[in-house]
Design an enzyme around this catalytic site. Structure first.
Site, PDB file in Angstrom:
ATOM      1  N   ASP A  34       1.123  -1.330   0.157  1.00  0.00           N
ATOM      2  CA  ASP A  34       0.177  -0.026   0.200  1.00  0.00           C
ATOM      3  C   ASP A  34       0.863   1.342   0.054  1.00  0.00           C
ATOM      4  O   ASP A  34       2.099   0.811   0.133  1.00  0.00           O
ATOM      5  CB  ASP A  34      -0.991   0.260   1.410  1.00  0.00           C
ATOM      6  CG  ASP A  34      -0.155  -0.527   2.369  1.00  0.00           C
ATOM      7  OD1 ASP A  34       0.896  -0.268   2.262  1.00  0.00           O
ATOM      8  OD2 ASP A  34      -0.671  -0.286   3.806  1.00  0.00           O
ATOM      9  N   ASP A  87      -7.982  -3.165  14.033  1.00  0.00           N
ATOM     10  CA  ASP A  87      -9.265  -3.827  14.269  1.00  0.00           C
ATOM     11  C   ASP A  87      -9.205  -4.811  12.881  1.00  0.00           C
ATOM     12  O   ASP A  87     -10.574  -5.016  12.389  1.00  0.00           O
ATOM     13  CB  ASP A  87     -10.411  -1.965  13.409  1.00  0.00           C
ATOM     14  CG  ASP A  87      -9.319  -1.991  12.181  1.00  0.00           C
ATOM     15  OD1 ASP A  87      -8.065  -2.256  11.676  1.00  0.00           O
ATOM     16  OD2 ASP A  87      -9.405  -1.029  11.639  1.00  0.00           O
ATOM     17  N   HIS A 120      -7.584  -4.498  10.174  1.00  0.00           N
ATOM     18  CA  HIS A 120      -6.768  -4.222   8.499  1.00  0.00           C
ATOM     19  C   HIS A 120      -6.155  -5.659   8.620  1.00  0.00           C
ATOM     20  O   HIS A 120      -4.815  -5.174   9.257  1.00  0.00           O
ATOM     21  CB  HIS A 120      -7.044  -2.920   8.037  1.00  0.00           C
ATOM     22  CG  HIS A 120      -6.210  -2.611   8.964  1.00  0.00           C
ATOM     23  ND1 HIS A 120      -6.071  -1.564   9.758  1.00  0.00           N
ATOM     24  CD2 HIS A 120      -4.593  -1.892   8.293  1.00  0.00           C
ATOM     25  CE1 HIS A 120      -5.164  -0.665  10.074  1.00  0.00           C
ATOM     26  NE2 HIS A 120      -4.373  -1.383   9.244  1.00  0.00           N
ATOM     27  N   GLU A 151      -9.729  -2.262   4.945  1.00  0.00           N
ATOM     28  CA  GLU A 151     -10.592  -1.976   6.234  1.00  0.00           C
ATOM     29  C   GLU A 151     -11.720  -2.349   6.514  1.00  0.00           C
ATOM     30  O   GLU A 151     -11.973  -3.219   5.853  1.00  0.00           O
ATOM     31  CB  GLU A 151     -10.739  -0.393   6.015  1.00  0.00           C
ATOM     32  CG  GLU A 151      -9.438   0.970   6.279  1.00  0.00           C
ATOM     33  CD  GLU A 151      -9.431   1.192   7.760  1.00  0.00           C
ATOM     34  OE1 GLU A 151      -8.911   0.281   8.471  1.00  0.00           O
ATOM     35  OE2 GLU A 151      -8.603   2.319   7.591  1.00  0.00           O
TER      36      GLU A 151
HETATM   37  C1  GLP Z   1      -0.690  -0.034   8.897  1.00  0.00           C
HETATM   38  C2  GLP Z   1      -0.645  -0.191   7.931  1.00  0.00           C
HETATM   39  C3  GLP Z   1       0.062  -2.437   7.731  1.00  0.00           C
HETATM   40  C4  GLP Z   1      -0.047  -2.658   8.873  1.00  0.00           C
HETATM   41  C5  GLP Z   1      -1.120  -1.388   9.593  1.00  0.00           C
HETATM   42  C6  GLP Z   1       0.006  -2.027  12.012  1.00  0.00           C
HETATM   43  O1  GLP Z   1      -1.771   0.593   8.588  1.00  0.00           O
HETATM   44  N1  GLP Z   1      -0.708  -0.140   6.194  1.00  0.00           N
HETATM   45  O2  GLP Z   1       0.104  -2.619   6.486  1.00  0.00           O
HETATM   46  O3  GLP Z   1      -0.227  -4.025   8.959  1.00  0.00           O
HETATM   47  O4  GLP Z   1      -0.716  -0.589  10.281  1.00  0.00           O
HETATM   48  O5  GLP Z   1       1.217  -1.461  11.736  1.00  0.00           O
HETATM   49  P1  GLP Z   1       1.969  -1.900  12.887  1.00  0.00           P
HETATM   50  O6  GLP Z   1       3.073  -2.969  12.776  1.00  0.00           O
HETATM   51  O7  GLP Z   1       2.711  -0.660  13.382  1.00  0.00           O
HETATM   52  O8  GLP Z   1       0.851  -2.202  14.368  1.00  0.00           O
END
Ligand code: GLP
Length: 242
Positions: free
Chosen positions: A67, A136, A138, A143
């Site tokens: 992304d 959540d 995602h 989402e």
């Molecule tokens: C963002 C990214 C996701 C990632 C999520 C969780 O929203 N787009 O790909 O998995 O954060 O991040 P973290 O690993 O910092 O908890």
């Protein structure tokens, strides 16, 4: 679904890095689907270490990232392009021409999403997709409520995601872009292998819900229960509610 229990963050990172390095060794010209967020940083550090020791060669690897924020330039320190170079690409011998991320500066969403799907198709699909998970449920920026059958698309980020990600924007949620381009669940499910990493007590409720609860678009990661080659690597804290 295979569950690998790690003791702590370092152990989780090492175990996941082992799976990725096996992929690179077994198929040097593989396509790696890569992820941002704080969780995979330790994996990238481990892979860089093995690269420096001469154990890994990324010269033939193609990467496609999950992304990118819509509207951010590559050079923007908060862009996922920048993140991936800082934490991984700048430290290994991957060919810059084989690095792919959605282009946040192309504001024509339809065109950009089509371009990105065409790239994934042209490189033959993803061999191994690495994922983190949002609180959540995602994955990428898919989402809750995201349709399972979508390819790359433009999403409006949920307030909770903006809140969670503001730590990367000087804690100011006004600076967090409100939209992103993300690989869709359909593309993620088409990856030949999927590897999801989670650590910390704060991820325990969503790990339980996503992988031991019902499969529902309200918890996007839950669809991975249906993937034929899905591996979950968690530290003890993230598995503490199971
Ligand atoms: C963002 C990214 C996701 C990632 C999520 C969780 O929203 N787009 O790909 O998995 O954060 O991040 P973290 O690993 O910092 O908890």
């Amino acid at each position: 679904m295979k569950i690998i229990r790690a003791t702590d963050y370092k152990d989780m990172s090492r175990k996941a890095a082992n799976i990725i390095s096996a992929q690179v060794i077994m198929k040097p010209n593989c396509v790696l689907g890569l992820a941002t967020g704080s969780t995979p940083v330790g994996i990238y550090e481990q892979l860089i270490d093995w690269y420096n020791k001469g154990d890994l060669d990324f010269s033939e690897v193609t990467s496609v990232n999950l992304d990118e924020y819509r509207g951010l330039r590559r050079e923007d320190p908060q862009s996922y392009w920048h993140f991936m170079h800082e934490h991984f690409f700048d430290h290994i011998n991957i060919d810059p021409d084989r690095i792919n991320l959605p282009d946040g500066t192309n504001l024509d969403a339809e065109e950009e999403c089509r371009r990105y799907d065409d790239i994934i198709h042209a490189v033959g699909g993803v061999d191994l997709q690495l994922l983190g998970i949002g609180h959540d449920g995602h994955i990428g920026f898919n989402e809750p409520g995201a349709a399972f059958e979508l390819g790359t698309h433009c999403v409006d980020l949920k307030p909770e995601t903006i809140e969670a990600n503001k730590r990367f924007f000087d804690g100011n949620e006004d600076l967090v872009p409100k939209q992103a381009y993300t690989m869709g669940i359909k593309t993620i499910m088409q990856a030949r292998k999927v590897l999801l990493v989670a650590n910390g007590k704060d991820k325990a409720p969503i790990v339980k819900q996503a992988f031991f609860g019902p499969v529902t678009p309200e918890v996007p990661a839950s669809i991975l229960q249906m993937h034929p080659d899905f591996t979950l690597v968690c530290d003890a804290d993230a598995l503490s509610l199971l």
